[in-house]
Design a protein around this motif. Structure first.
Motif, PDB file in Angstrom:
ATOM      1  N   PHE A 214     -61.875 -13.206  61.473  1.00 63.05           N
ATOM      2  CA  PHE A 214     -61.274 -14.071  60.555  1.00 63.05           C
ATOM      3  C   PHE A 214     -62.081 -13.645  59.086  1.00 63.05           C
ATOM      4  O   PHE A 214     -61.401 -13.584  57.980  1.00 63.05           O
ATOM      5  CB  PHE A 214     -61.593 -15.507  60.932  1.00 63.05           C
ATOM      6  N   ILE A 215     -63.458 -13.425  59.015  1.00 62.35           N
ATOM      7  CA  ILE A 215     -64.171 -12.887  57.880  1.00 62.35           C
ATOM      8  C   ILE A 215     -63.778 -11.680  57.441  1.00 62.35           C
ATOM      9  O   ILE A 215     -63.523 -11.515  56.234  1.00 62.35           O
ATOM     10  CB  ILE A 215     -65.667 -13.101  58.487  1.00 62.35           C
ATOM     11  N   ASP A 216     -63.585 -10.728  58.224  1.00 64.91           N
ATOM     12  CA  ASP A 216     -62.961  -9.469  57.791  1.00 64.91           C
ATOM     13  C   ASP A 216     -61.524  -9.494  57.038  1.00 64.91           C
ATOM     14  O   ASP A 216     -61.445  -8.699  56.160  1.00 64.91           O
ATOM     15  CB  ASP A 216     -63.042  -8.469  58.783  1.00 64.91           C
ATOM     16  N   ARG A 217     -60.855 -10.397  57.648  1.00 60.79           N
ATOM     17  CA  ARG A 217     -59.479 -10.355  57.172  1.00 60.79           C
ATOM     18  C   ARG A 217     -59.501 -11.204  55.641  1.00 60.79           C
ATOM     19  O   ARG A 217     -58.958 -10.898  54.951  1.00 60.79           O
ATOM     20  CB  ARG A 217     -58.579 -11.319  58.152  1.00 60.79           C
ATOM     21  N   TRP A 218     -60.224 -12.176  55.367  1.00 59.44           N
ATOM     22  CA  TRP A 218     -60.166 -12.936  54.325  1.00 59.44           C
ATOM     23  C   TRP A 218     -61.119 -12.769  53.266  1.00 59.44           C
ATOM     24  O   TRP A 218     -60.675 -13.132  51.951  1.00 59.44           O
ATOM     25  CB  TRP A 218     -60.242 -14.530  54.808  1.00 59.44           C
ATOM     26  N   TRP A 219     -62.312 -12.418  53.778  1.00 60.15           N
ATOM     27  CA  TRP A 219     -63.334 -12.297  52.501  1.00 60.15           C
ATOM     28  C   TRP A 219     -63.017 -11.602  51.399  1.00 60.15           C
ATOM     29  O   TRP A 219     -63.314 -11.745  50.216  1.00 60.15           O
ATOM     30  CB  TRP A 219     -64.956 -12.022  53.141  1.00 60.15           C
ATOM     31  N   PRO A 220     -62.260 -10.180  51.643  1.00 65.21           N
ATOM     32  CA  PRO A 220     -62.042  -9.544  50.271  1.00 65.21           C
ATOM     33  C   PRO A 220     -61.009 -10.194  49.345  1.00 65.21           C
ATOM     34  O   PRO A 220     -61.200  -9.696  48.092  1.00 65.21           O
ATOM     35  CB  PRO A 220     -61.090  -8.405  50.786  1.00 65.21           C
ATOM     36  N   LEU A 221     -60.482 -11.403  49.726  1.00 71.60           N
ATOM     37  CA  LEU A 221     -59.473 -12.096  48.629  1.00 71.60           C
ATOM     38  C   LEU A 221     -60.595 -12.989  47.573  1.00 71.60           C
ATOM     39  O   LEU A 221     -60.112 -13.383  46.743  1.00 71.60           O
ATOM     40  CB  LEU A 221     -58.692 -13.174  49.461  1.00 71.60           C
ATOM     41  N   LEU A 222     -61.704 -13.330  48.128  1.00 71.55           N
ATOM     42  CA  LEU A 222     -62.635 -14.156  47.379  1.00 71.55           C
ATOM     43  C   LEU A 222     -62.924 -13.728  45.814  1.00 71.55           C
ATOM     44  O   LEU A 222     -62.607 -14.646  45.065  1.00 71.55           O
ATOM     45  CB  LEU A 222     -64.041 -14.368  48.000  1.00 71.55           C
ATOM     46  N   PRO A 223     -63.212 -12.622  45.445  1.00 75.43           N
ATOM     47  CA  PRO A 223     -63.224 -12.378  44.213  1.00 75.43           C
ATOM     48  C   PRO A 223     -61.934 -12.587  43.351  1.00 75.43           C
ATOM     49  O   PRO A 223     -61.772 -13.096  42.068  1.00 75.43           O
ATOM     50  CB  PRO A 223     -63.530 -10.828  44.072  1.00 75.43           C
ATOM     51  N   ARG A 224     -60.666 -12.385  43.885  1.00 75.32           N
ATOM     52  CA  ARG A 224     -59.460 -12.529  43.204  1.00 75.32           C
ATOM     53  C   ARG A 224     -59.006 -14.186  43.049  1.00 75.32           C
ATOM     54  O   ARG A 224     -58.776 -14.495  41.871  1.00 75.32           O
ATOM     55  CB  ARG A 224     -58.246 -11.801  43.820  1.00 75.32           C
ATOM     56  N   ILE A 225     -59.662 -14.868  44.209  1.00 78.26           N
ATOM     57  CA  ILE A 225     -59.434 -16.328  43.757  1.00 78.26           C
ATOM     58  C   ILE A 225     -60.282 -16.787  42.960  1.00 78.26           C
ATOM     59  O   ILE A 225     -59.944 -17.730  42.153  1.00 78.26           O
ATOM     60  CB  ILE A 225     -59.583 -16.837  45.387  1.00 78.26           C
ATOM     61  N   ALA A 226     -61.528 -16.236  42.932  1.00 77.99           N
ATOM     62  CA  ALA A 226     -62.580 -17.138  41.954  1.00 77.99           C
ATOM     63  C   ALA A 226     -62.033 -16.545  40.711  1.00 77.99           C
ATOM     64  O   ALA A 226     -62.340 -17.362  39.575  1.00 77.99           O
ATOM     65  CB  ALA A 226     -63.747 -16.393  42.299  1.00 77.99           C
ATOM     66  N   ALA A 227     -61.403 -15.496  40.321  1.00 74.08           N
ATOM     67  CA  ALA A 227     -60.782 -15.104  39.077  1.00 74.08           C
ATOM     68  C   ALA A 227     -59.629 -15.708  38.775  1.00 74.08           C
ATOM     69  O   ALA A 227     -58.931 -15.496  37.613  1.00 74.08           O
ATOM     70  CB  ALA A 227     -60.883 -13.578  39.059  1.00 74.08           C
ATOM     71  N   GLY A 228     -59.091 -16.668  39.589  1.00 74.93           N
ATOM     72  CA  GLY A 228     -57.674 -17.158  39.291  1.00 74.93           C
ATOM     73  C   GLY A 228     -56.514 -16.332  39.280  1.00 74.93           C
ATOM     74  O   GLY A 228     -55.321 -16.511  39.015  1.00 74.93           O
ATOM     75  N   GLU A 229     -56.550 -15.410  39.973  1.00 78.34           N
ATOM     76  CA  GLU A 229     -55.512 -14.463  40.233  1.00 78.34           C
ATOM     77  C   GLU A 229     -54.472 -14.668  41.020  1.00 78.34           C
ATOM     78  O   GLU A 229     -53.489 -13.963  41.372  1.00 78.34           O
ATOM     79  CB  GLU A 229     -56.152 -12.900  40.367  1.00 78.34           C
TER      80      GLU A 229
END
Length: 321
Positions: A214-229
């Motif tokens: 779960f962590i490996d699948r989803w954590w790469p998205l965190l920077p894009r979400i934080a940036a509002g992308e």
């Protein structure tokens, strides 16, 4: 009790070898996605969603219009959704039973990784004996125990670290029909090779792997979400998919104190990733749901309201009719 999800969706091995399992291996069912999607934006208010909007939203997950309508119809037959019609337009919402059940499940989901470390060291032990010829009854009892966080220490001995609440006693009695004995007891170590720890009732390496996946699948998205992308349909898909996976953990993980878990148990890291995605995408996902509904129905839709992980942990309250 209404079951918004089939047990095979949470425990695929229950249907091992069946055609049904082979169909599910490629991903969650349309019904499962629909329930997650509808609950995430209406359980606080039990808002009605136009069927055309549900079909359109499921289409953004790759579900065909025909399959979406079939999923809605089957959920209604199962007592998960109830319908309303105004002229040529039909709408659906969660039934009272499904909303209550999902609220209860949401409390457990919201508590994953944030649970208290307090534990009295006692286990709830359920011992049962069901004749071989009553296989359907035995399977139903095991399914009930799995749904409620128990695991088999031995074939007819299932355990949980949690006390059995009054409501749980009534449900268990109905499922077991008298062929069951329940204890609340502490494990006495034998200090011998024959001694099996209660923790071994669960596949801890398998649970840890599920968390790490779960962590490996989803954590790469965190920077894009934080940036509002991540916005629009992508925000809804991501938020729904992360919930659809994460909702399995309350029944996979015994939620024992971390002190009893292997070193670096990944539960809290998984929670941090889940909160960052689910809460971080609340506004753009909610805005997109409202815009899709507005395309097929006139007027604003303020009753469509998303909730946070903290809301779930506190027990999302759904309003009256």
């Amino acid at each position: 009790m209404v079951r918004p999800f089939d047990i095979e969706e949470v425990f695929p091995e229950v249907a091992a070898g069946s055609q049904r399992r082979r169909r599910r291996q490629s991903g969650s069912s349309a019904q499962g996605v629909a329930v997650t999607l509808i609950a995430d934006y209406t359980v606080r208010t039990r808002a009605w969603l136009p069927s055309a909007a549900i079909v359109a939203l499921l289409g953004e997950f790759g579900v065909t219009s025909g399959a979406a309508r079939t999923a809605i119809s089957r959920l209604a037959r199962r007592g998960i959704l109830e319908g309303s019609r105004q002229g040529r337009h039909s709408s659906y919402r969660l039934t009272e039973g499904a909303a209550s059940d999902l609220t209860k499940g949401g409390t457990a989901i919201g508590a994953v990784g944030a649970e208290s470390e307090a534990w009295d060291g006692s286990w709830t032990v359920v011992v049962f004996s069901v004749p071989e010829q009553e296989s359907t009854r035995r399977r139903a009892l095991r399914d009930h125990l799995r749904w409620n966080g128990y695991a088999p220490l031995y074939d007819g001995v299932w355990i949980s670290p949690d006390p059995l609440p009054p409501a749980g006693r009534a449900e268990l009695a109905a499922a077991a029909r008298g062929s069951v004995t329940v204890f609340r007891a502490q494990h006495q170590e034998l200090q011998a090779e024959a001694d099996r720890s209660p923790v071994e009732a669960w596949d801890l390496p398998g649970i840890a792997k599920a968390y790490e996946t779960f962590i490996d699948r989803w954590w790469p998205l965190l920077p894009r979400i934080a940036a509002g992308e991540v916005t629009g349909a992508a925000a809804v898909r991501t938020r729904t998919e992360v919930m659809d996976v994460y909702r399995r953990f309350p029944v996979l993980d015994p939620m024992l104190p971390v002190a009893l878990m292997p070193p670096d148990w990944p539960r809290r890291r998984a929670r941090a990733v889940f909160v960052a995605i689910y809460d971080g995408l609340l506004e753009p996902a909610q805005d997109h749901i409202r815009s899709v509904v507005a395309r097929v129905a006139d007027g604003p839709w303020p009753d469509i309201q998303a909730h946070t992980v903290a809301h779930m942990a506190a027990g999302v309250r759904h309003g009256p009719d």
